[in-house]
Design a protein around this motif. Structure first.
Motif, PDB file in Angstrom:
ATOM      1  N   PRO A 190     -13.622  -9.932  47.593  1.00  0.00           N
ATOM      2  CA  PRO A 190     -12.627 -10.780  46.921  1.00  0.00           C
ATOM      3  C   PRO A 190     -11.917  -9.987  45.828  1.00  0.00           C
ATOM      4  O   PRO A 190     -12.503  -9.089  45.223  1.00  0.00           O
ATOM      5  CB  PRO A 190     -13.471 -11.926  46.343  1.00  0.00           C
ATOM      6  N   PRO A 191     -10.637 -10.313  45.569  1.00  0.00           N
ATOM      7  CA  PRO A 191      -9.849  -9.549  44.585  1.00  0.00           C
ATOM      8  C   PRO A 191     -10.157  -9.957  43.149  1.00  0.00           C
ATOM      9  O   PRO A 191      -9.280 -10.370  42.398  1.00  0.00           O
ATOM     10  CB  PRO A 191      -8.410  -9.891  44.976  1.00  0.00           C
ATOM     11  N   SER A 192     -11.413  -9.852  42.763  1.00  0.00           N
ATOM     12  CA  SER A 192     -11.818 -10.247  41.418  1.00  0.00           C
ATOM     13  C   SER A 192     -13.023  -9.429  41.000  1.00  0.00           C
ATOM     14  O   SER A 192     -13.956  -9.244  41.788  1.00  0.00           O
ATOM     15  CB  SER A 192     -12.177 -11.735  41.375  1.00  0.00           C
ATOM     16  N   PRO A 193     -13.050  -8.920  39.772  1.00  0.00           N
ATOM     17  CA  PRO A 193     -14.219  -8.169  39.299  1.00  0.00           C
ATOM     18  C   PRO A 193     -15.446  -9.052  39.072  1.00  0.00           C
ATOM     19  O   PRO A 193     -16.537  -8.557  38.865  1.00  0.00           O
ATOM     20  CB  PRO A 193     -13.738  -7.568  37.975  1.00  0.00           C
ATOM     21  N   TYR A 194     -15.252 -10.381  39.118  1.00  0.00           N
ATOM     22  CA  TYR A 194     -16.354 -11.304  38.871  1.00  0.00           C
ATOM     23  C   TYR A 194     -17.056 -11.743  40.153  1.00  0.00           C
ATOM     24  O   TYR A 194     -18.046 -12.469  40.099  1.00  0.00           O
ATOM     25  CB  TYR A 194     -15.843 -12.542  38.129  1.00  0.00           C
ATOM     26  N   MET A 195     -16.538 -11.326  41.293  1.00  0.00           N
ATOM     27  CA  MET A 195     -17.117 -11.733  42.571  1.00  0.00           C
ATOM     28  C   MET A 195     -17.240 -10.515  43.481  1.00  0.00           C
ATOM     29  O   MET A 195     -16.272  -9.779  43.652  1.00  0.00           O
ATOM     30  CB  MET A 195     -16.248 -12.801  43.242  1.00  0.00           C
ATOM     31  N   GLN A 196     -18.436 -10.315  44.010  1.00  0.00           N
ATOM     32  CA  GLN A 196     -18.667  -9.223  44.946  1.00  0.00           C
ATOM     33  C   GLN A 196     -19.493  -9.729  46.110  1.00  0.00           C
ATOM     34  O   GLN A 196     -20.394 -10.555  45.927  1.00  0.00           O
ATOM     35  CB  GLN A 196     -19.400  -8.059  44.270  1.00  0.00           C
ATOM     36  N   ILE A 247     -21.371  -2.454  38.667  1.00  0.00           N
ATOM     37  CA  ILE A 247     -20.753  -1.858  39.862  1.00  0.00           C
ATOM     38  C   ILE A 247     -19.232  -1.891  39.744  1.00  0.00           C
ATOM     39  O   ILE A 247     -18.542  -0.916  40.044  1.00  0.00           O
ATOM     40  CB  ILE A 247     -21.223  -2.587  41.131  1.00  0.00           C
ATOM     41  N   SER A 248     -18.711  -3.034  39.296  1.00  0.00           N
ATOM     42  CA  SER A 248     -17.267  -3.167  39.142  1.00  0.00           C
ATOM     43  C   SER A 248     -16.718  -2.156  38.146  1.00  0.00           C
ATOM     44  O   SER A 248     -15.653  -1.559  38.358  1.00  0.00           O
ATOM     45  CB  SER A 248     -16.930  -4.593  38.704  1.00  0.00           C
ATOM     46  N   LEU A 249     -17.440  -1.925  37.076  1.00  0.00           N
ATOM     47  CA  LEU A 249     -16.992  -0.980  36.056  1.00  0.00           C
ATOM     48  C   LEU A 249     -17.155   0.471  36.487  1.00  0.00           C
ATOM     49  O   LEU A 249     -16.306   1.316  36.212  1.00  0.00           O
ATOM     50  CB  LEU A 249     -17.789  -1.197  34.760  1.00  0.00           C
ATOM     51  N   GLY A 250     -18.268   0.777  37.180  1.00  0.00           N
ATOM     52  CA  GLY A 250     -18.651   2.167  37.384  1.00  0.00           C
ATOM     53  C   GLY A 250     -18.306   2.783  38.713  1.00  0.00           C
ATOM     54  O   GLY A 250     -18.243   4.017  38.820  1.00  0.00           O
ATOM     55  N   ASN A 251     -18.075   1.984  39.743  1.00  0.00           N
ATOM     56  CA  ASN A 251     -17.779   2.550  41.059  1.00  0.00           C
ATOM     57  C   ASN A 251     -16.386   3.166  41.104  1.00  0.00           C
ATOM     58  O   ASN A 251     -15.410   2.564  40.623  1.00  0.00           O
ATOM     59  CB  ASN A 251     -17.858   1.472  42.148  1.00  0.00           C
ATOM     60  N   LEU A 252     -16.293   4.341  41.687  1.00  0.00           N
ATOM     61  CA  LEU A 252     -14.980   4.896  41.989  1.00  0.00           C
ATOM     62  C   LEU A 252     -14.309   4.061  43.074  1.00  0.00           C
ATOM     63  O   LEU A 252     -14.991   3.381  43.848  1.00  0.00           O
ATOM     64  CB  LEU A 252     -15.120   6.337  42.479  1.00  0.00           C
TER      65      LEU A 252
END
Length: 257
Positions: free
Chosen positions: A74-80, A232-237
């Motif tokens: 999903p296009p949101s850093p709050y949902m994976q 993960i959202s912050l650190g993944n390339l």
């Protein structure tokens, strides 16, 4: 089918086999769905009182999520969406004991499975490592699971060293990740022997003990997992950069310790 289930009704032992040896038993989305189905089905089968989880072939127990698996996000850093979060027995509410039999490589997403087994039996050629950091990814869920099975410094070194190092079966035994070390090729037989003993005891007491053991570490796991999506959202390339690192890195011989 990429997951085999064999139940010996005389002993009460079920053997679950990841059956993709040509892909080093990597978990594609079909395999994940099959594993979920197997764990859920075993909840209802009283002929299976203990379980052994293993991988087909001698090269790998599993190398985690298949690199070719496409997991839309999903296009949101709050949902994976992480398909491996529900790949293990505990995530599927199975409280029958599961013993892992490991030969060859166990790495990355394989720890979602090993982290939900009661204990691990390994052949002498088994190796354990986590490639995430090498390819610009945060090792979050794997780190949380293994931090409950290994001394902090050992799991930190495994996760931070990436593909440069692999932990040998002997080292894994010495630090407590592995409970029994066998000759190469003998892990399944040894794990089945343990499972047969366990399956011979009254089922209610065994399952209650499994639930109690899991409860002892469930709070820490839940807290760690709650942090994982944000990290993960912050650190993944970006995935394109991860792919570049994966295909462009010169092969190197990992150090075995």
């Amino acid at each position: 089918m990429s997951v085999r289930l064999d139940i010996d009704k005389d002993t009460g032992v079920a053997v679950v086999t990841l059956d993709r040896p040509a892909r080093l038993n990597a978990l594609d989305l079909d395999t994940v769905r099959e594993l979920r189905h197997v764990w859920r089905a075993l909840r209802f089968d009283d002929s299976a009182r203990a379980v052994v989880l293993t991988g087909a072939g001698q090269r790998a127990f599993s190398t985690g999520l298949d690199r070719d698996a496409v997991v839309p996000q999903p296009p949101s850093p709050y949902m994976q969406d992480d398909p491996l979060l529900t790949v293990g027995p505990k995530a599927n509410d199975l409280w029958k004991p599961v013993v892992a039999a490991v030969e060859g490589m166990a790495c990355g997403g394989a720890f979602y499975l090993l982290g939900e087994c009661e204990f691990i039996v390994a052949g002498a050629d088994a190796v354990f490592f986590d490639p995430h950091t090498t390819y610009g990814m945060v090792s979050a869920y794997e780190s949380v699971l293994l931090a409950q099975r290994m001394p902090y410094g050992e799991v930190a070194r495994m996760m931070l060293m990436g593909t440069a190092e692999r932990i040998s079966a002997r080292r894994a035994f010495d630090i407590g990740l592995v409970s029994e070390l066998t000759d190469t090729g003998a892990a399944l037989a040894a794990a089945t022997t343990c499972a047969t003993v366990i399956a011979g005891y009254p089922a209610a007491g065994i399952q209650g003990t499994v639930r109690a053991l899991w409860a002892a570490k469930e709070t820490a796991r839940t807290t760690g997992f709650a942090q994982a999506p944000h990290l993960i959202s912050l650190g993944n390339l970006p995935s394109e950069e991860q792919a570049r690192l994966f295909t462009g890195r010169s092969p190197q011989q990992p150090r075995i310790r």
